[in-house]
Design a protein around this motif. Structure first.
Motif, PDB file in Angstrom:
ATOM      1  N   LEU A  53       4.451   6.759  -1.183  1.00  0.00           N
ATOM      2  CA  LEU A  53       4.610   7.419  -0.271  1.00  0.00           C
ATOM      3  C   LEU A  53       6.157   7.399   0.165  1.00  0.00           C
ATOM      4  CD1 LEU A  53       1.695   6.334   2.271  1.00  0.00           C
ATOM      5  CD2 LEU A  53       1.907   8.542   0.590  1.00  0.00           C
ATOM      6  N   THR A  54       6.898   8.592   0.462  1.00  0.00           N
ATOM      7  CA  THR A  54       8.086   8.597   0.990  1.00  0.00           C
ATOM      8  C   THR A  54       8.551   9.542   1.901  1.00  0.00           C
ATOM      9  OG1 THR A  54       8.674  10.414  -0.878  1.00  0.00           O
ATOM     10  CG2 THR A  54       9.085   8.091  -1.528  1.00  0.00           C
ATOM     11  N   LEU A  74       7.252   2.715   9.163  1.00  0.00           N
ATOM     12  CA  LEU A  74       6.366   1.785   9.018  1.00  0.00           C
ATOM     13  C   LEU A  74       7.087   0.337   8.351  1.00  0.00           C
ATOM     14  CD1 LEU A  74       3.130   3.515   8.327  1.00  0.00           C
ATOM     15  CD2 LEU A  74       3.680   2.333  10.469  1.00  0.00           C
ATOM     16  N   VAL A  75       7.667   0.684   7.320  1.00  0.00           N
ATOM     17  CA  VAL A  75       8.340  -0.280   6.535  1.00  0.00           C
ATOM     18  C   VAL A  75       9.519  -0.846   7.436  1.00  0.00           C
ATOM     19  CG1 VAL A  75       9.517  -0.732   4.316  1.00  0.00           C
ATOM     20  CG2 VAL A  75       7.557   0.767   4.251  1.00  0.00           C
ATOM     21  N   ASP A 134       0.774  -1.496   0.052  1.00  0.00           N
ATOM     22  CA  ASP A 134      -0.016  -0.047  -0.009  1.00  0.00           C
ATOM     23  C   ASP A 134       0.819   1.354   0.000  1.00  0.00           C
ATOM     24  OD1 ASP A 134      -2.383   1.369   0.100  1.00  0.00           O
ATOM     25  OD2 ASP A 134      -2.725   1.309   2.265  1.00  0.00           O
ATOM     26  N   ILE A 135       1.846   1.237   1.000  1.00  0.00           N
ATOM     27  CA  ILE A 135       2.881   2.454   0.825  1.00  0.00           C
ATOM     28  C   ILE A 135       3.553   2.472  -0.180  1.00  0.00           C
ATOM     29  CG2 ILE A 135       5.024   3.258   2.062  1.00  0.00           C
ATOM     30  CD1 ILE A 135       3.936   1.863   4.468  1.00  0.00           C
ATOM     31  N   THR A 136       3.928   1.290  -1.124  1.00  0.00           N
ATOM     32  CA  THR A 136       4.751   1.556  -2.231  1.00  0.00           C
ATOM     33  C   THR A 136       3.845   2.039  -3.475  1.00  0.00           C
ATOM     34  OG1 THR A 136       6.079  -0.272  -1.617  1.00  0.00           O
ATOM     35  CG2 THR A 136       6.402   0.270  -3.953  1.00  0.00           C
ATOM     36  N   MET A 171      13.310   4.339  -0.916  1.00  0.00           N
ATOM     37  CA  MET A 171      12.574   5.630  -0.297  1.00  0.00           C
ATOM     38  C   MET A 171      13.760   6.135   0.613  1.00  0.00           C
ATOM     39  SD  MET A 171       9.617   3.215   1.724  1.00  0.00           S
ATOM     40  CE  MET A 171       8.623   4.562   2.458  1.00  0.00           C
ATOM     41  N   TYR A 172      14.764   5.522   1.129  1.00  0.00           N
ATOM     42  CA  TYR A 172      16.007   6.277   1.402  1.00  0.00           C
ATOM     43  C   TYR A 172      16.776   7.438   0.492  1.00  0.00           C
ATOM     44  CZ  TYR A 172      16.317   3.317   5.683  1.00  0.00           C
ATOM     45  OH  TYR A 172      15.863   2.598   6.567  1.00  0.00           O
TER      46      TYR A 172
END
Length: 339
Positions: free
Chosen positions: A21-22, A29-30, A15-17, A71-72
């Motif tokens: 969302l970043t 959460l991840v 869902d985040i991917t 994300m990083y």
């Protein structure tokens, strides 16, 4: 229960991917999902296949680490650094000790990440495993953190098997038998007990005696690799001894925040006639208590996004003006030539 939790963790990550969302909250959460999969890889290793699938767990862990890597990178482009990045870079190295491009990936990290103690420790384990230095491998293992141990545990059979072969070829002359102290082997190869070590040896054709002075009978002729690896067992003494906090704090990567349900006061969102109140419909009756640090973080995040938006609008306007001017100039030149 384990399968249900694994699927929920995967759904959260996907869902985040998919939403792209970043922000730091999504990263957190991840990171918690990744720690959960690392914990499961050791804690549930003895469970039945109907309850836990190590392959599925490793697959979800790998995808969590891949998502975190992207994300990083995205946050670094915005000038945001994540305090736990070095921790998860080291987990990625430990998860891929047998992969050929692991060292190349590590060399591509930024200078402060490469020199972080977590990453340096993971690289030392990488070199120990790939040079078949089983003594150094298990010494470094015993110096690792709880979650690092949970990952490294998957390499135990590989390293122990190679170590036993090296020892037999080094210590045992052809057509002879050498007696070796079993307790020393237990310590060198990080077995939990004499019985576990003896069971491992027997799977490879090496016999032993568990008397007052346990001994191993090493022979070249009897040693062999089994067709299937022995069933994995937990290392309770070694790994659990490094767990110095609750499981919740392990997943969180630190102390847990205060439980909001302990101070929550339930309220009635309906009037005396059973109709939903207007303020409840607009969610104005929900009191949100945030710490000053959290409010300050939200304010800084909002200001940062506003600066980025203003800068992007400025760049867009400048590019639009430049393109329009060039197009006007081109049309004017074409018109003059036609006249």
């Amino acid at each position: 229960f384990p399968y249900t939790t694994l699927f929920r963790s995967r759904a959260l990550r996907k869902d985040i991917t998919q939403q792209g969302l970043t922000d730091t909250a999504s990263v957190g959460l991840v990171e918690k999902c990744a720690r959960f999969h690392i914990f499961c890889s050791e804690r549930l290793v003895e469970e039945d296949a109907h309850d836990f699938d190590p392959k599925l767990n490793s697959e979800n862990l790998t995808k969590c680490l891949q998502s975190l890597k992207h994300m990083y990178y995205d946050l670094s482009l915005e000038g945001v650094s994540c305090e736990n990045e070095a921790e998860f870079r080291s987990y990625e190295i430990l998860l891929n000790l047998n992969q050929g491009d692991t060292l190349r990936e590590a060399q591509g990290l930024e200078h402060h990440l490469r020199n972080d103690p977590c990453v340096v420790h993971a690289l030392n384990i990488y070199f120990a495993l790939n040079s078949n230095n089983y003594v150094r491998f298990f010494r470094l293992f015993k110096k690792s953190s709880y979650l690092e141990m949970c990952i490294i545990k998957r390499y135990f059979y590989q390293v122990r098997r190679i170590a036993l072969e090296i020892m037999i070829k080094s210590f045992v002359p052809p057509k002879q038998m050498v007696q070796y102290p079993l307790r020393k082997l237990v310590d060198l190869l990080a077995f939990e007990s004499d019985a576990e070590c003896a069971s491992f040896l027997r799977c490879h054709g090496v016999e032993s005696e568990l008397d007052l002075e346990p001994v191993v009978f090493m022979e070249r002729a009897t040693f062999y690799y089994p067709e299937t690896a022995p069933r994995a067992v937990r290392s309770k003494k070694l790994i659990d001894s490094k767990k110095t906090c609750s499981y919740g704090e392990v997943m969180n990567g630190g102390p847990l925040p205060e439980n909001p349900y302990l101070t929550y006061l339930p309220h009635n969102s309906f009037d005396v006639n059973g109709y939903l109140k207007l303020e409840s419909y607009e969610a104005k009756d929900q009191e949100v208590k945030q710490s000053p640090e959290e409010l300050n973080r939200i304010k800084e995040e909002t200001e940062r996004k506003a600066r980025i938006l203003n800068l992007s609008m400025q760049i867009r306007n400048e590019l639009t003006q430049e393109v329009v001017e060039k197009e006007i100039h081109r049309i004017a030149q074409d018109t003059i030539r036609e006249i």
